[in-house]
Design a protein around this motif. Structure first.
Motif, short mmCIF file in Angstrom:
data_model
loop_
_atom_site.label_atom_id
_atom_site.label_comp_id
_atom_site.label_asym_id
_atom_site.label_seq_id
_atom_site.Cartn_x
_atom_site.Cartn_y
_atom_site.Cartn_z
N TRP A 1 0.82 -1.22 0.00
CA TRP A 1 0.00 0.00 0.00
C TRP A 1 0.85 1.26 0.00
CZ3 TRP A 1 -0.71 3.34 4.44
CH2 TRP A 1 -0.02 2.92 5.59
N LYS B 1 -1.67 2.92 -8.69
CA LYS B 1 -2.53 1.76 -8.46
C LYS B 1 -2.07 0.54 -9.28
CE LYS B 1 -6.99 2.19 -8.17
NZ LYS B 1 -7.23 1.50 -6.88
N VAL C 1 -4.23 2.29 -2.47
CA VAL C 1 -3.69 3.65 -2.47
C VAL C 1 -4.64 4.55 -1.69
CG1 VAL C 1 -3.07 5.66 -3.87
CG2 VAL C 1 -2.49 3.36 -4.68
N TYR C 2 -4.13 5.15 -0.62
CA TYR C 2 -4.89 6.09 0.19
C TYR C 2 -4.48 7.51 -0.20
CZ TYR C 2 -5.69 1.95 3.07
OH TYR C 2 -6.03 0.69 3.51
N PHE C 3 -5.45 8.42 -0.21
CA PHE C 3 -5.17 9.79 -0.65
C PHE C 3 -5.79 10.78 0.32
CE2 PHE C 3 -6.50 13.53 -3.24
CZ PHE C 3 -5.23 14.01 -3.52
N ASP D 1 -7.73 18.31 -5.79
CA ASP D 1 -7.74 16.98 -5.17
C ASP D 1 -9.04 16.22 -5.42
OD1 ASP D 1 -5.19 17.50 -4.00
OD2 ASP D 1 -6.19 18.69 -2.46
N SER E 1 -4.79 12.89 -11.16
CA SER E 1 -5.56 11.67 -11.44
C SER E 1 -4.69 10.62 -12.13
CB SER E 1 -6.77 12.00 -12.33
OG SER E 1 -7.66 12.86 -11.67
N THR F 1 -10.23 7.95 0.19
CA THR F 1 -9.85 9.36 0.19
C THR F 1 -10.19 9.99 1.53
OG1 THR F 1 -10.10 9.67 -2.20
CG2 THR F 1 -10.33 11.62 -0.82
N ILE G 1 -2.32 8.98 -9.53
CA ILE G 1 -2.97 7.98 -8.68
C ILE G 1 -3.24 6.70 -9.46
CG2 ILE G 1 -5.08 7.42 -7.41
CD1 ILE G 1 -3.26 9.27 -5.86
N PRO H 1 -8.22 13.29 -8.41
CA PRO H 1 -7.60 12.01 -8.03
C PRO H 1 -8.43 11.23 -7.02
CG PRO H 1 -6.42 13.84 -7.04
CD PRO H 1 -7.36 14.42 -8.04
N ALA I 1 -8.61 6.92 -5.96
CA ALA I 1 -7.99 6.35 -4.77
C ALA I 1 -8.91 5.30 -4.17
CB ALA I 1 -7.70 7.45 -3.75
N ASP I 2 -8.32 4.34 -3.46
CA ASP I 2 -9.14 3.33 -2.79
C ASP I 2 -9.87 3.93 -1.60
OD1 ASP I 2 -8.46 0.68 -4.17
OD2 ASP I 2 -6.49 1.52 -3.80
#
Length: 217
Positions: free
Chosen positions: A4, A154, A160-162, A169, A147, A179, A150, A172, A176-177
């Motif tokens: 991750w 992946k 992927v945490y954002f 923002d 975007s 946000t 990200i 993207p 993200a998985d």
């Protein structure tokens, strides 16, 4: 694939104030009119930043001192350490410029943090952006397309945490998985129907990740 990654915006997320606001307040008060133009949609983000960053007029030593006055989330250093101890990689994804971010992270002493941002360099008492229109992550509006970044990450990571705070923002966040959002980003994501976790600081983010078993040590 690696397990991750945690990806954070910089201005307004890691920092408590956007760097361009610091420049306008302390070095270029005329920039307030440009700020209003930009907010009315009369300037692209990258054009607005270019004008602000080339209106600094300081020797580099003084500029670096000014950069290091930018207030930060007090927990950013410990949070990065937690992510890395738990097998995650930490990235900064910014539509500003790596020039000032690098100076701040050098001062923090944070290691193994990758900064993905518009390239910038010091010249003639100002910060000059280096925008490559042929780069895979190029965006006409922002200089860098968050975007695309990200989505590319992946391909490498299982998750992927954002974390972000403003309009750039919101794009993207759709990829993200998970946000995390603060300030204006919360309302923007609600309008777009994009799920998010509200977080006012990295302390809040850590609490969520511990609760989900992502951070265990």
């Amino acid at each position: 694939m690696k397990t991750w990654a945690f990806v954070s915006d910089f201005d307004g997320t890691i920092s408590k104030k956007d760097f361009y606001h610091l420049v306008i307040e302390e070095l270029f008060p005329e920039g307030e009119a440009l700020f209003k133009q930009w907010k009315r949609g009369e300037m692209l983000d990258i054009d607005f930043l270019s004008r602000i960053f080339t209106s600094i007029h300081l020797e580099e030593e003084e500029l670096i001192k000014t950069i290091l006055t930018l207030p930060l989330d007090n927990y950013i250093g410990p949070f990065i350490e937690r992510v890395q101890k738990n097998g995650g990689d930490f990235y900064i994804l910014s539509a500003g410029t790596d020039y000032y971010i690098k100076h701040i992270f050098d001062a923090l002493g944070a290691e193994n943090v990758e900064i993905i941002s518009n390239k910038g360099h010091f010249k003639s008492k100002n910060i000059h952006l280096e925008i490559d229109k042929n780069d895979w992550s190029y965006s006409e509006r922002y200089g860098i397309d968050k975007s695309k970044v990200i989505q590319k990450l992946k391909e490498t990571y299982d998750a992927v945490y954002f974390y972000g705070d403003s309009e750039p923002d919101s794009h993207p966040a759709a990829f993200a998985d998970v946000t995390f959002a603060k300030d204006a980003l919360c309302g923007l994501l609600e309008k777009k129907g994009i799920a998010y976790i509200e977080a006012d600081s990295f302390v809040d983010v850590e609490a969520y990740l511990r609760g989900r078993g992502v951070l265990v040590i």
